[in-house]
Design an enzyme around this catalytic site. Structure first.
Site, PDB file in Angstrom:
ATOM      1  N   ALA A 208      62.004 -37.814  25.753  1.00  0.00           N
ATOM      2  CA  ALA A 208      62.224 -38.694  26.900  1.00  0.00           C
ATOM      3  C   ALA A 208      62.314 -40.170  26.536  1.00  0.00           C
ATOM      4  O   ALA A 208      62.971 -40.947  27.239  1.00  0.00           O
ATOM      5  CB  ALA A 208      61.118 -38.483  27.935  1.00  0.00           C
ATOM      6  N   GLN A 209      61.662 -40.617  25.475  1.00  0.00           N
ATOM      7  CA  GLN A 209      61.669 -42.023  25.099  1.00  0.00           C
ATOM      8  C   GLN A 209      62.868 -42.404  24.238  1.00  0.00           C
ATOM      9  O   GLN A 209      63.191 -43.581  24.088  1.00  0.00           O
ATOM     10  CB  GLN A 209      60.364 -42.351  24.341  1.00  0.00           C
ATOM     11  CG  GLN A 209      60.254 -43.736  23.718  1.00  0.00           C
ATOM     12  CD  GLN A 209      60.290 -44.900  24.684  1.00  0.00           C
ATOM     13  OE1 GLN A 209      60.579 -46.025  24.312  1.00  0.00           O
ATOM     14  NE2 GLN A 209      59.991 -44.642  25.954  1.00  0.00           N
TER      15      GLN A 209
ATOM     16  N   SER B 196      52.466 -48.782  16.586  1.00  0.00           N
ATOM     17  CA  SER B 196      52.448 -49.059  18.018  1.00  0.00           C
ATOM     18  C   SER B 196      51.816 -47.898  18.780  1.00  0.00           C
ATOM     19  O   SER B 196      52.379 -46.807  18.828  1.00  0.00           O
ATOM     20  CB  SER B 196      53.883 -49.290  18.506  1.00  0.00           C
ATOM     21  OG  SER B 196      53.940 -49.414  19.901  1.00  0.00           O
ATOM     22  N   VAL B 197      50.655 -48.142  19.364  1.00  0.00           N
ATOM     23  CA  VAL B 197      49.988 -47.097  20.140  1.00  0.00           C
ATOM     24  C   VAL B 197      50.111 -47.330  21.647  1.00  0.00           C
ATOM     25  O   VAL B 197      49.772 -46.467  22.449  1.00  0.00           O
ATOM     26  CB  VAL B 197      48.502 -46.965  19.743  1.00  0.00           C
ATOM     27  CG1 VAL B 197      48.367 -46.620  18.282  1.00  0.00           C
ATOM     28  CG2 VAL B 197      47.719 -48.235  20.068  1.00  0.00           C
TER      29      VAL B 197
ATOM     30  N   GLU C 236      44.464 -41.206  30.285  1.00  0.00           N
ATOM     31  CA  GLU C 236      43.915 -42.491  29.850  1.00  0.00           C
ATOM     32  C   GLU C 236      43.959 -43.527  30.965  1.00  0.00           C
ATOM     33  O   GLU C 236      44.836 -43.487  31.831  1.00  0.00           O
ATOM     34  CB  GLU C 236      44.724 -43.022  28.652  1.00  0.00           C
ATOM     35  CG  GLU C 236      44.696 -42.095  27.451  1.00  0.00           C
ATOM     36  CD  GLU C 236      45.728 -42.460  26.398  1.00  0.00           C
ATOM     37  OE1 GLU C 236      45.465 -42.183  25.213  1.00  0.00           O
ATOM     38  OE2 GLU C 236      46.791 -43.008  26.761  1.00  0.00           O
TER      39      GLU C 236
ATOM     40  N   ASP D 181      49.607 -41.929  19.006  1.00  0.00           N
ATOM     41  CA  ASP D 181      48.997 -42.829  19.994  1.00  0.00           C
ATOM     42  C   ASP D 181      47.682 -42.326  20.575  1.00  0.00           C
ATOM     43  O   ASP D 181      47.247 -42.790  21.627  1.00  0.00           O
ATOM     44  CB  ASP D 181      49.991 -43.102  21.137  1.00  0.00           C
ATOM     45  CG  ASP D 181      50.443 -41.827  21.834  1.00  0.00           C
ATOM     46  OD1 ASP D 181      49.964 -40.735  21.465  1.00  0.00           O
ATOM     47  OD2 ASP D 181      51.272 -41.924  22.751  1.00  0.00           O
TER      48      ASP D 181
ATOM     49  N   THR E  49      57.648 -38.841  18.226  1.00  0.00           N
ATOM     50  CA  THR E  49      57.397 -37.425  18.449  1.00  0.00           C
ATOM     51  C   THR E  49      56.239 -37.255  19.433  1.00  0.00           C
ATOM     52  O   THR E  49      55.457 -38.170  19.657  1.00  0.00           O
ATOM     53  CB  THR E  49      57.077 -36.713  17.125  1.00  0.00           C
ATOM     54  OG1 THR E  49      55.918 -37.306  16.541  1.00  0.00           O
ATOM     55  CG2 THR E  49      58.246 -36.847  16.153  1.00  0.00           C
TER      56      THR E  49
ATOM     57  N   LYS F 227      46.492 -37.621  16.501  1.00  0.00           N
ATOM     58  CA  LYS F 227      47.945 -37.603  16.709  1.00  0.00           C
ATOM     59  C   LYS F 227      48.561 -38.730  15.890  1.00  0.00           C
ATOM     60  O   LYS F 227      48.500 -39.897  16.280  1.00  0.00           O
ATOM     61  CB  LYS F 227      48.264 -37.766  18.185  1.00  0.00           C
ATOM     62  CG  LYS F 227      49.738 -37.634  18.556  1.00  0.00           C
ATOM     63  CD  LYS F 227      49.883 -37.621  20.087  1.00  0.00           C
ATOM     64  CE  LYS F 227      51.304 -37.381  20.537  1.00  0.00           C
ATOM     65  NZ  LYS F 227      52.106 -38.620  20.481  1.00  0.00           N
TER      66      LYS F 227
ATOM     67  N   GLY G 244      55.039 -42.525  18.236  1.00  0.00           N
ATOM     68  CA  GLY G 244      54.465 -41.264  18.706  1.00  0.00           C
ATOM     69  C   GLY G 244      52.986 -41.082  18.435  1.00  0.00           C
ATOM     70  O   GLY G 244      52.302 -40.376  19.174  1.00  0.00           O
TER      71      GLY G 244
ATOM     72  N   ASP H 196      65.595 -33.912  15.597  1.00  0.00           N
ATOM     73  CA  ASP H 196      64.490 -33.350  16.354  1.00  0.00           C
ATOM     74  C   ASP H 196      64.414 -31.870  15.997  1.00  0.00           C
ATOM     75  O   ASP H 196      65.453 -31.237  15.746  1.00  0.00           O
ATOM     76  CB  ASP H 196      64.717 -33.518  17.863  1.00  0.00           C
ATOM     77  CG  ASP H 196      63.463 -33.262  18.687  1.00  0.00           C
ATOM     78  OD1 ASP H 196      62.990 -34.212  19.330  1.00  0.00           O
ATOM     79  OD2 ASP H 196      62.955 -32.122  18.688  1.00  0.00           O
TER      80      ASP H 196
END
Length: 349
Positions: free
Chosen positions: A139-140, A296-297, A56, A229, A203, A233, A227, A161
């Site tokens: 990772a986030q 939140s994207v 992107e 975004d 995720t 998804k 997740g 998870d």
């Protein structure tokens, strides 16, 4: 000359300033820019999708600076020793087009994403919120957990998870970074979210998943969806957005309609762009039983804020290097001479 900020520069900024300080300043920069939302020329990001991920480009500009971020999302990258998300970005002077900053944004994006979540939760979560469920421990996840602990006083985080190794990693990192944070491993998503004040989903799989079901949602929860975004998804049962006494907040609505949980909703579904809350043109949470959703994207303005912050920190700490990303010419009309080694080019070298 263009200032280059590498991963080493950003790591040194964080090591010197401290992660709590960086979270706090990032929230301040985000709020300052969201408060002047109407000053910016905004557009949804452009995306190149494949079967395995997406690449992107995210641009935004005001009358002084242009900003962009290049970012990918490839959940299978860890098999090749690569991060799921990698990014870099730039600032440029609108008056001349000169690129002033070129920076890594992989690590910086992790900080800005968590700070954006906190910015929203300050207005949308209950003031007495003390517990958070964290679904998706990749990772986030550390950044989300630490930002909410350090800035909003979250005392307990409940983890789940589908990959136990991801949770192992998160537990180890949180024990070292925040020993006062109570960490609870849950057997499944339902157990993690039960009675949680805040639920954060982060995720990675590129699929229309149902991470949260409507029966898991309790009055007063704040749901922080990170997740979902890109097209195809998502993380929520669409019925969650439609339940009574529930409000949904987004960043840039035209982009969220394409990418976020709003993919499931028709064009009549009502949302509030979060900048209106920051600018005090709209209210945040209405009462303690309302369910609030921050869909939140990720939006380009947040990366502009992040680039501003890293540039300012680099100046404060005298970090970064200068690079001739653009040719420096004695005669700016003689590009050919500069390229082929004319006398003017040799003098400029």
């Amino acid at each position: 000359m263009t200032t280059l900020l590498t991963t080493h520069d950003v790591a040194k900024i964080v090591a010197t300033k401290g992660l709590p300080h960086m979270f706090e300043r990032m929230v301040d920069y985000l709020e300052a820019d969201f408060a002047r939302w109407t000053d910016f020329d905004k557009t949804a990001r452009t995306a190149a999708h494949s079967d395995v991920g997406v690449i992107e480009l995210m641009p935004v500009a005001d009358d002084k600076e242009y900003s962009f971020k290049f970012v990918n999302g490839h959940p299978g990258n860890t098999r090749f020793g690569l991060p799921t998300v990698m990014a870099f970005g730039a600032l440029a002077d609108v008056a001349t087009g000169m690129p002033t900053v070129l920076s890594e944004l992989t690590m910086t994006t992790a900080i800005r994403t968590a700070a954006t979540s906190v910015m929203a939760a300050k207005q949308l979560a209950r003031k007495d919120a003390k517990s958070m469920a964290l679904i998706g421990n990749g990772a986030q996840s550390e950044f989300q957990a630490l930002a909410f602990h350090q800035l909003l006083g979250i005392e307990e985080v409940r983890l789940f998870d589908v990959d136990p190794a991801a949770t192992d990693k998160l537990v180890t990192n949180l024990a070292a970074a925040a020993p006062s944070l109570r960490v609870v491993r849950a057997a499944n998503t339902a157990e993690a979210v039960r009675s949680a004040d805040i639920v954060t989903t982060v995720t990675a799989d590129k699929t229309n998943a149902t991470i949260l079901r409507v029966d898991m949602i309790e009055p007063g929860m704040h749901i922080n969806c990170v997740g979902g975004d890109c097209p195809g998804k998502t993380e929520l049962d669409p019925a969650i957005l439609l339940r009574p006494n529930t409000r949904t907040f987004v960043e840039f609505e035209p982009q969220s309609r394409i990418e976020g949980e709003l993919q499931h909703m028709d064009e009549t579904f009502s949302v509030t762009e979060f900048w209106q809350v920051v600018a005090k043109l709209a209210g945040g949470r209405g009462n303690d039983t309302e369910v609030t959703i921050f869909d939140s994207v990720g939006f380009a303005l947040e990366d502009y804020s992040a680039l501003r912050l890293m540039r300012d920190c680099a100046v404060e700490l005298k970090l970064g290097s200068h690079t001739d990303l653009v040719p420096v010419m004695e005669d700016p009309k003689d590009l050919f001479g500069h390229l082929t080694g004319s006398k003017a080019a040799q003098q400029a070298a």
